[in-house]
Design a protein around this motif. Structure first.
Motif, PDB file in Angstrom:
ATOM      1  N   ALA A  52       0.835  -1.208   0.000  1.00  0.00           N
ATOM      2  CA  ALA A  52       0.000   0.000   0.000  1.00  0.00           C
ATOM      3  C   ALA A  52       0.865   1.252   0.000  1.00  0.00           C
ATOM      4  O   ALA A  52       0.560   2.226  -0.713  1.00  0.00           O
ATOM      5  N   GLU A  53       1.946   1.228   0.774  1.00  0.00           N
ATOM      6  CA  GLU A  53       2.840   2.387   0.793  1.00  0.00           C
ATOM      7  C   GLU A  53       3.477   2.608  -0.571  1.00  0.00           C
ATOM      8  O   GLU A  53       3.628   3.759  -1.017  1.00  0.00           O
ATOM      9  N   ALA A  54       3.813   1.522  -1.251  1.00  0.00           N
ATOM     10  CA  ALA A  54       4.393   1.640  -2.598  1.00  0.00           C
ATOM     11  C   ALA A  54       3.386   2.243  -3.575  1.00  0.00           C
ATOM     12  O   ALA A  54       3.739   3.108  -4.389  1.00  0.00           O
ATOM     13  N   VAL A  55       2.138   1.805  -3.499  1.00  0.00           N
ATOM     14  CA  VAL A  55       1.101   2.353  -4.381  1.00  0.00           C
ATOM     15  C   VAL A  55       0.902   3.839  -4.094  1.00  0.00           C
ATOM     16  O   VAL A  55       0.809   4.658  -5.007  1.00  0.00           O
ATOM     17  N   LEU A  56       0.850   4.196  -2.823  1.00  0.00           N
ATOM     18  CA  LEU A  56       0.652   5.601  -2.458  1.00  0.00           C
ATOM     19  C   LEU A  56       1.825   6.475  -2.882  1.00  0.00           C
ATOM     20  O   LEU A  56       1.646   7.654  -3.210  1.00  0.00           O
ATOM     21  N   ALA A  57       3.027   5.912  -2.900  1.00  0.00           N
ATOM     22  CA  ALA A  57       4.207   6.675  -3.316  1.00  0.00           C
ATOM     23  C   ALA A  57       4.298   6.829  -4.827  1.00  0.00           C
ATOM     24  O   ALA A  57       5.010   7.712  -5.322  1.00  0.00           O
ATOM     25  N   ASP A  58       3.570   6.006  -5.555  1.00  0.00           N
ATOM     26  CA  ASP A  58       3.605   6.031  -7.026  1.00  0.00           C
ATOM     27  C   ASP A  58       2.567   7.035  -7.530  1.00  0.00           C
ATOM     28  O   ASP A  58       1.374   6.760  -7.537  1.00  0.00           O
ATOM     29  N   THR A  59       3.048   8.185  -7.964  1.00  0.00           N
ATOM     30  CA  THR A  59       2.123   9.234  -8.433  1.00  0.00           C
ATOM     31  C   THR A  59       1.373   8.822  -9.694  1.00  0.00           C
ATOM     32  O   THR A  59       0.354   9.432 -10.026  1.00  0.00           O
ATOM     33  N   ALA A  60       1.857   7.793 -10.378  1.00  0.00           N
ATOM     34  CA  ALA A  60       1.182   7.331 -11.596  1.00  0.00           C
ATOM     35  C   ALA A  60       0.185   6.207 -11.315  1.00  0.00           C
ATOM     36  O   ALA A  60      -0.483   5.737 -12.236  1.00  0.00           O
ATOM     37  N   ALA A  61       0.074   5.795 -10.061  1.00  0.00           N
ATOM     38  CA  ALA A  61      -0.856   4.711  -9.736  1.00  0.00           C
ATOM     39  C   ALA A  61      -2.281   5.139 -10.052  1.00  0.00           C
ATOM     40  O   ALA A  61      -2.711   6.232  -9.696  1.00  0.00           O
ATOM     41  N   GLY A  62      -2.986   4.270 -10.705  1.00  0.00           N
ATOM     42  CA  GLY A  62      -4.357   4.581 -11.085  1.00  0.00           C
ATOM     43  C   GLY A  62      -5.350   4.247  -9.994  1.00  0.00           C
ATOM     44  O   GLY A  62      -5.009   3.683  -8.943  1.00  0.00           O
ATOM     45  N   GLU A  63      -6.602   4.585 -10.282  1.00  0.00           N
ATOM     46  CA  GLU A  63      -7.673   4.354  -9.312  1.00  0.00           C
ATOM     47  C   GLU A  63      -7.793   2.877  -8.938  1.00  0.00           C
ATOM     48  O   GLU A  63      -7.985   2.541  -7.767  1.00  0.00           O
ATOM     49  N   ALA A  64      -7.665   1.993  -9.917  1.00  0.00           N
ATOM     50  CA  ALA A  64      -7.807   0.559  -9.641  1.00  0.00           C
ATOM     51  C   ALA A  64      -6.732   0.082  -8.667  1.00  0.00           C
ATOM     52  O   ALA A  64      -7.020  -0.686  -7.738  1.00  0.00           O
ATOM     53  N   ALA A  65      -5.501   0.556  -8.843  1.00  0.00           N
ATOM     54  CA  ALA A  65      -4.411   0.156  -7.946  1.00  0.00           C
ATOM     55  C   ALA A  65      -4.649   0.686  -6.533  1.00  0.00           C
ATOM     56  O   ALA A  65      -4.427  -0.024  -5.548  1.00  0.00           O
ATOM     57  N   VAL A  66      -5.102   1.912  -6.435  1.00  0.00           N
ATOM     58  CA  VAL A  66      -5.358   2.508  -5.120  1.00  0.00           C
ATOM     59  C   VAL A  66      -6.513   1.788  -4.434  1.00  0.00           C
ATOM     60  O   VAL A  66      -6.447   1.476  -3.243  1.00  0.00           O
ATOM     61  N   ARG A  67      -7.582   1.490  -5.181  1.00  0.00           N
ATOM     62  CA  ARG A  67      -8.720   0.777  -4.599  1.00  0.00           C
ATOM     63  C   ARG A  67      -8.307  -0.625  -4.149  1.00  0.00           C
ATOM     64  O   ARG A  67      -8.706  -1.081  -3.086  1.00  0.00           O
ATOM     65  N   PHE A  68      -7.501  -1.296  -4.959  1.00  0.00           N
ATOM     66  CA  PHE A  68      -7.025  -2.631  -4.590  1.00  0.00           C
ATOM     67  C   PHE A  68      -6.204  -2.558  -3.306  1.00  0.00           C
ATOM     68  O   PHE A  68      -6.406  -3.346  -2.380  1.00  0.00           O
ATOM     69  N   ALA A  69      -5.276  -1.609  -3.245  1.00  0.00           N
ATOM     70  CA  ALA A  69      -4.422  -1.461  -2.062  1.00  0.00           C
ATOM     71  C   ALA A  69      -5.260  -1.140  -0.830  1.00  0.00           C
ATOM     72  O   ALA A  69      -5.019  -1.677   0.254  1.00  0.00           O
ATOM     73  N   LEU A  70      -6.244  -0.271  -0.982  1.00  0.00           N
ATOM     74  CA  LEU A  70      -7.085   0.092   0.159  1.00  0.00           C
ATOM     75  C   LEU A  70      -7.946  -1.085   0.606  1.00  0.00           C
ATOM     76  O   LEU A  70      -8.116  -1.322   1.817  1.00  0.00           O
ATOM     77  N   THR A  71      -8.448  -1.854  -0.325  1.00  0.00           N
ATOM     78  CA  THR A  71      -9.248  -3.033   0.012  1.00  0.00           C
ATOM     79  C   THR A  71      -8.422  -4.040   0.797  1.00  0.00           C
ATOM     80  O   THR A  71      -8.852  -4.553   1.841  1.00  0.00           O
ATOM     81  N   ARG A  72      -7.206  -4.342   0.312  1.00  0.00           N
ATOM     82  CA  ARG A  72      -6.333  -5.282   1.011  1.00  0.00           C
ATOM     83  C   ARG A  72      -5.915  -4.732   2.375  1.00  0.00           C
ATOM     84  O   ARG A  72      -5.821  -5.464   3.352  1.00  0.00           O
ATOM     85  N   THR A  73      -5.693  -3.415   2.453  1.00  0.00           N
ATOM     86  CA  THR A  73      -5.314  -2.792   3.718  1.00  0.00           C
ATOM     87  C   THR A  73      -6.450  -2.908   4.730  1.00  0.00           C
ATOM     88  O   THR A  73      -6.217  -3.211   5.907  1.00  0.00           O
ATOM     89  N   ALA A  74      -7.674  -2.676   4.295  1.00  0.00           N
ATOM     90  CA  ALA A  74      -8.828  -2.795   5.195  1.00  0.00           C
ATOM     91  C   ALA A  74      -8.970  -4.235   5.688  1.00  0.00           C
ATOM     92  O   ALA A  74      -9.246  -4.469   6.880  1.00  0.00           O
TER      93      ALA A  74
END
Length: 95
Positions: A52-74
């Motif tokens: 999740a930290e890697a996705v958040l640090a990636d300014t090019a990460a798209g909505e799908a990646a952020v949603r996936f990371a947040l889902t797994r984090t939850a």
């Protein structure tokens, strides 16, 4: 005769209800399995946090990646809270 406190286990029944272990043998087979499951849940949460930290640090990460990371984090947060509740019961003597 003193009764052993119930141990909240880090998994639910097939019906989604909490599972408890009643034993006076902390090193027994089910207790050891529960310890292993707790350790695995914490290890997985650590890996998910890194992702999740890697996705958040990636300014090019798209909505799908952020949603996936947040889902797994939850999901991982839910697991870590479960482990905390399990361990709290063992230290306080309450299930």
């Amino acid at each position: 005769m003193d009764e052993s406190p119930l141990r909240l286990l880090p998994w639910n029944s097939p019906e989604g209800k909490p599972c408890y272990l009643s034993t006076d043998r902390p090193g027994g087979m089910l207790s050891s399995l529960a310890d292993e499951v707790e350790a695995e849940l914490l290890s997985c949460a650590e890996a998910v946090l890194g992702g999740a930290e890697a996705v958040l640090a990636d300014t090019a990460a798209g909505e799908a990646a952020v949603r996936f990371a947040l889902t797994r984090t939850a999901e991982s947060l839910r697991d870590v809270l479960r482990v905390a509740h399990c361990r709290e019961g063992r230290t306080s003597g309450k299930p």
